[in-house]
Design a protein around this motif. Sequence first.
Motif, PDB file in Angstrom:
ATOM      1  N   PHE A  96      16.103 108.854 -16.984  1.00  0.00           N
ATOM      2  CA  PHE A  96      16.764 109.720 -16.003  1.00  0.00           C
ATOM      3  C   PHE A  96      17.193 108.926 -14.775  1.00  0.00           C
ATOM      4  N   PHE A  97      16.344 108.021 -14.299  1.00  0.00           N
ATOM      5  CA  PHE A  97      16.657 107.218 -13.116  1.00  0.00           C
ATOM      6  C   PHE A  97      17.888 106.350 -13.359  1.00  0.00           C
ATOM      7  N   LEU A  98      17.939 105.706 -14.542  1.00  0.00           N
ATOM      8  CA  LEU A  98      19.074 104.832 -14.849  1.00  0.00           C
ATOM      9  C   LEU A  98      20.352 105.611 -15.148  1.00  0.00           C
ATOM     10  N   ALA A  99      20.217 106.827 -15.700  1.00  0.00           N
ATOM     11  CA  ALA A  99      21.395 107.623 -16.053  1.00  0.00           C
ATOM     12  C   ALA A  99      21.924 108.444 -14.885  1.00  0.00           C
ATOM     13  N   ALA A 100      21.140 108.652 -13.847  1.00  0.00           N
ATOM     14  CA  ALA A 100      21.557 109.513 -12.727  1.00  0.00           C
ATOM     15  C   ALA A 100      22.896 109.116 -12.123  1.00  0.00           C
ATOM     16  N   PRO A 101      23.177 107.826 -11.896  1.00  0.00           N
ATOM     17  CA  PRO A 101      24.486 107.479 -11.334  1.00  0.00           C
ATOM     18  C   PRO A 101      25.663 107.875 -12.226  1.00  0.00           C
ATOM     19  N   LEU A 102      25.434 107.953 -13.527  1.00  0.00           N
ATOM     20  CA  LEU A 102      26.513 108.344 -14.434  1.00  0.00           C
ATOM     21  C   LEU A 102      26.925 109.790 -14.238  1.00  0.00           C
ATOM     22  N   PHE A 103      25.996 110.639 -13.778  1.00  0.00           N
ATOM     23  CA  PHE A 103      26.261 112.063 -13.639  1.00  0.00           C
ATOM     24  C   PHE A 103      26.384 112.496 -12.183  1.00  0.00           C
ATOM     25  N   ALA A 104      26.282 111.565 -11.263  1.00  0.00           N
ATOM     26  CA  ALA A 104      26.334 111.924  -9.845  1.00  0.00           C
ATOM     27  C   ALA A 104      27.735 112.361  -9.455  1.00  0.00           C
ATOM     28  N   GLN A 105      27.791 113.328  -8.578  1.00  0.00           N
ATOM     29  CA  GLN A 105      29.061 113.782  -8.033  1.00  0.00           C
ATOM     30  C   GLN A 105      29.130 113.308  -6.582  1.00  0.00           C
ATOM     31  N   GLU A 106      30.271 112.793  -6.208  1.00  0.00           N
ATOM     32  CA  GLU A 106      30.402 112.230  -4.881  1.00  0.00           C
ATOM     33  C   GLU A 106      31.227 113.079  -3.936  1.00  0.00           C
ATOM     34  N   GLY A 107      31.843 114.134  -4.408  1.00  0.00           N
ATOM     35  CA  GLY A 107      32.683 114.947  -3.538  1.00  0.00           C
ATOM     36  C   GLY A 107      34.051 114.337  -3.305  1.00  0.00           C
ATOM     37  N   THR A 108      34.466 113.423  -4.184  1.00  0.00           N
ATOM     38  CA  THR A 108      35.795 112.819  -4.094  1.00  0.00           C
ATOM     39  C   THR A 108      36.472 112.919  -5.456  1.00  0.00           C
ATOM     40  N   VAL A 109      37.760 112.681  -5.469  1.00  0.00           N
ATOM     41  CA  VAL A 109      38.535 112.691  -6.708  1.00  0.00           C
ATOM     42  C   VAL A 109      38.046 111.556  -7.603  1.00  0.00           C
ATOM     43  N   GLU A 110      37.962 111.822  -8.896  1.00  0.00           N
ATOM     44  CA  GLU A 110      37.519 110.801  -9.843  1.00  0.00           C
ATOM     45  C   GLU A 110      38.596 109.746 -10.057  1.00  0.00           C
ATOM     46  N   LYS A 111      38.160 108.556 -10.462  1.00  0.00           N
ATOM     47  CA  LYS A 111      39.078 107.430 -10.637  1.00  0.00           C
ATOM     48  C   LYS A 111      40.184 107.748 -11.630  1.00  0.00           C
ATOM     49  N   SER A 112      39.834 108.360 -12.761  1.00  0.00           N
ATOM     50  CA  SER A 112      40.845 108.776 -13.728  1.00  0.00           C
ATOM     51  C   SER A 112      40.304 109.945 -14.550  1.00  0.00           C
ATOM     52  N   VAL A 113      41.207 110.862 -14.888  1.00  0.00           N
ATOM     53  CA  VAL A 113      40.876 112.027 -15.689  1.00  0.00           C
ATOM     54  C   VAL A 113      41.978 112.194 -16.734  1.00  0.00           C
ATOM     55  N   ILE A 114      41.581 112.257 -18.002  1.00  0.00           N
ATOM     56  CA  ILE A 114      42.525 112.441 -19.106  1.00  0.00           C
ATOM     57  C   ILE A 114      42.204 113.772 -19.771  1.00  0.00           C
ATOM     58  N   SER A 115      43.226 114.620 -19.927  1.00  0.00           N
ATOM     59  CA  SER A 115      43.021 115.957 -20.498  1.00  0.00           C
ATOM     60  C   SER A 115      44.148 116.320 -21.453  1.00  0.00           C
ATOM     61  N   ILE A 116      43.843 117.246 -22.339  1.00  0.00           N
ATOM     62  CA  ILE A 116      44.861 117.962 -23.098  1.00  0.00           C
ATOM     63  C   ILE A 116      44.681 119.431 -22.753  1.00  0.00           C
ATOM     64  N   GLN A 117      45.776 120.168 -22.614  1.00  0.00           N
ATOM     65  CA  GLN A 117      45.709 121.569 -22.213  1.00  0.00           C
ATOM     66  C   GLN A 117      46.722 122.388 -22.996  1.00  0.00           C
ATOM     67  N   ALA A 118      46.401 123.660 -23.145  1.00  0.00           N
ATOM     68  CA  ALA A 118      47.307 124.606 -23.798  1.00  0.00           C
ATOM     69  C   ALA A 118      47.321 125.890 -22.996  1.00  0.00           C
ATOM     70  N   GLY A 119      48.458 126.565 -23.016  1.00  0.00           N
ATOM     71  CA  GLY A 119      48.601 127.837 -22.329  1.00  0.00           C
ATOM     72  C   GLY A 119      49.477 128.759 -23.148  1.00  0.00           C
ATOM     73  N   PRO A 120      49.791 129.929 -22.600  1.00  0.00           N
ATOM     74  CA  PRO A 120      50.613 130.879 -23.344  1.00  0.00           C
ATOM     75  C   PRO A 120      52.014 130.363 -23.664  1.00  0.00           C
ATOM     76  N   ILE A 121      52.497 129.358 -22.918  1.00  0.00           N
ATOM     77  CA  ILE A 121      53.867 128.889 -23.156  1.00  0.00           C
ATOM     78  C   ILE A 121      53.957 127.392 -23.461  1.00  0.00           C
TER      79      ILE A 121
END
Length: 191
Positions: free
Chosen positions: A16-41
Amino acid sequence: NYQLMKLRSFAIAMAFFLAAPLFAQEGTVEKSVISIQAGPIGFWGNYEARLGNKWALRAEGGFDLWFYNTYFDGKGNFLAPSVSIEPRWYYNIEKRHNKGKNTQKNSANFVTVAVEYFPDAFVIGGKPSYISVPNQISVIPKWGMRRMIGSHFNYELGAGLGFVSYLSDKDNLKSPPDAALDLHIRLGYTF
């Protein structure tokens, strides 16, 4: 047994101690985010790159659903490609973080100016040959919100009002820009 339990407890605590930085939230935008999305159109793939603590640049490509209704050929729809770019200001990401709310994968409210291009390239699905998507570009200031559902799923809601301008001479569209309304509801998966 007691020594084995102590060793297991120590190993779990270290994990848990070693993995905590991997899951920490800093309150800033992340370096990169990749997504796929779908909507009604339609459906889209997008990439957000961090520009600053509250700023990200989003690039997106996908297919939008278009509808037609003609006297001879009736009603129908088809998919046409679109690409867009938008700088997003996640104005309340730090406030959400300070309140202990989830800010992973840029889960926050944002304002943006979306610039979207619809090329007259190709379509997916049947349509009469005389119906086409004119080359057009839209510029729409928008407000929106992005939230994560668990670790990978997301949803976005947004609304904006701007203009669309037609770029194709072959369609004889030489009128001034038209008003354009953008409402979006999307579900997606973030990698």
